[in-house]
Scaffold this active site. Structure first.
Site, short mmCIF file in Angstrom:
data_model
loop_
_atom_site.label_atom_id
_atom_site.label_comp_id
_atom_site.label_asym_id
_atom_site.label_seq_id
_atom_site.Cartn_x
_atom_site.Cartn_y
_atom_site.Cartn_z
N HIS A 1 0.86 -1.18 0.00
CA HIS A 1 0.00 0.00 0.00
C HIS A 1 0.90 1.23 0.00
O HIS A 1 2.13 1.13 0.02
CB HIS A 1 -0.93 0.00 1.20
CG HIS A 1 -2.05 -0.99 1.08
ND1 HIS A 1 -3.06 -0.87 0.16
CD2 HIS A 1 -2.31 -2.13 1.77
CE1 HIS A 1 -3.89 -1.88 0.27
NE2 HIS A 1 -3.47 -2.66 1.24
N ASP B 1 0.22 6.65 -3.89
CA ASP B 1 -1.02 6.32 -4.58
C ASP B 1 -1.39 7.39 -5.60
O ASP B 1 -1.64 7.09 -6.77
CB ASP B 1 -2.18 6.19 -3.58
CG ASP B 1 -2.25 4.80 -2.95
OD1 ASP B 1 -1.40 3.96 -3.27
OD2 ASP B 1 -3.16 4.57 -2.15
#
Length: 378
Positions: A121, A151
């Site tokens: 992540h 991200d």
């Protein structure tokens, strides 16, 4: 809009992929999201896009995607390396059929990295980029910067840039190409200045003790009487002088960069004596680089932003930022102004556009190769 006429196929994934597709849609691209039959419940970025629900475990479902890509300009692959190849949707197969296809791959560690098959992540990618090591204070463990750096900045935004670059190059070569966007490398690239500036005196101390990372009193946030905050960015001497004027402090006693802890403590004490609104009124008259820290739930309604056109409210009263950058002739229009589509909403329309007959569409639906929320009336 600038990307009007560009057809994008977005393989639905988590946050960075949908953001990339949303950026393209905001500037005019027609984006079709390929969902699984049982899509993710976390979709908040498909406004302004069309939804095609396909069973990628069947040959017939995969063939629908192949046919869609044969007439599209861009494919956005958000799966781990190798997944699309296993489905028969890898770049070699699709670009053989459509040589002008821009095949954009967006992953955590890239297609060839040491960790390419590892799950991760934003915190993992920004950690591996080297940037997370800088986000520490008082020798405490580094703090994750939400999921902005890898991200969104290093992933979604840079992937969109890569797509636009490839589309521009295609105007000269008439050929597509494969884009490999690694969120880890992307976070590092966004931080390029941080890497190149390591020898500057502003980074002479440990993380959290320097000018730009919370070490200096003149570049800091301070709590106000009403529990809100003010942001101080008075780096240059002329702005620092204005800051002290607003705080009614002596420049002889509170010298910039000298005894930072002493200055911080005094600034904290003074800021706590007035509300955020009171401080705004004071610094509205001073050019001190001092602003309120606006709450994300109220940022569009604050009186100091009343004339700003940076945000709008969607049908659910959620705040949505308007497209940036603002183009003078072909400005973007936020896809967030449109309602969020439901899974399978556009399946039949898309299949019809691809040349499928009513009988073929009905068979695909009945055999659960695709999902649609209504029967064809063709």
């Amino acid at each position: 809009m600038a990307l009007n006429g560009v057809k994008v196929v977005e393989m639905m994934g988590l946050a960075p992929g949908p953001l990339c597709g949303s950026l393209l849609a905001d500037f005019g691209a027609s984006v079709t999201v390929v969902q699984k039959i049982n899509p993710t419940p976390f979709d908040v970025m498909s406004n302004g896009k069309r939804m095609l629900s396909v069973n990628l475990k069947t040959k017939e479902g995969v063939n629908v995607v192949k046919k869609l890509c044969s007439t599209s300009d861009v494919l956005l692959d958000t799966f781990r390396p190798g997944v699309m190849e296993k489905l028969g949707l890898g770049p070699e197969a699709l670009m053989k059929e459509n040589p002008r296809l821009v095949y954009a791959r967006l992953t955590g560690y890239g297609q060839n990295g040491f960790y390419k098959n590892k799950a991760g992540h934003d915190i993992n990618y920004v950690a591996m980029s080297g940037i997370l090591s800088l986000l520490s204070k008082n020798k405490q463990p580094p703090t994750p910067p939400l999921n902005l750096l890898s991200d969104f900045a290093g992933g979604g935004v840079l992937c969109a840039l890569g797509i636009v670059l490839a589309l521009f190059e295609r105007t000269k070569s008439n050929k597509g190409q494969v884009i490999d966007t690694s969120m880890t490398e992307g976070a590092a690239y966004v931080g390029k200045w941080l890497f190149k500036s390591r020898e500057l005196p502003i980074w002479s101390g440990e993380p959290g003790t320097n000018v730009l990372d919370g070490g200096f009193a003149c570049y800091q946030t301070y709590k106000t009487k009403d529990g809100k905050f003010m942001a101080v960015g008075a780096l240059e001497p002329q702005f620092y002088s204005e800051l002290l004027k607003g705080l009614q402090l002596s420049e002889e006693e509170y010298i910039q960069g000298d005894n930072n802890e002493y200055c911080k403590e005094k600034f904290q004490e003074i800021f706590l004596k007035k509300t955020q609104e009171e401080w705004c009124k004071i610094f509205e008259q001073l050019d001190a680089c001092v602003t309120p820290v606006l709450n994300v739930e109220e940022v569009d309604k604050h009186k100091f932003r009343a004339s700003d056109t940076s945000f709008h409210r969607d049908e659910n009263e959620r705040i949505v930022p308007e497209p940036v950058p603002k183009l003078s002739r072909t400005p973007g229009i936020s896809s967030g102004r449109k309602p969020l589509p439901v899974p399978g909403q556009h399946t039949i329309d898309i299949l019809h556009e691809l040349g499928y007959t009513k009988a073929q569409i009905d068979k695909l639906i009945e055999s659960e190769h695709v999902y649609a929320i209504r029967k064809s009336n063709l």
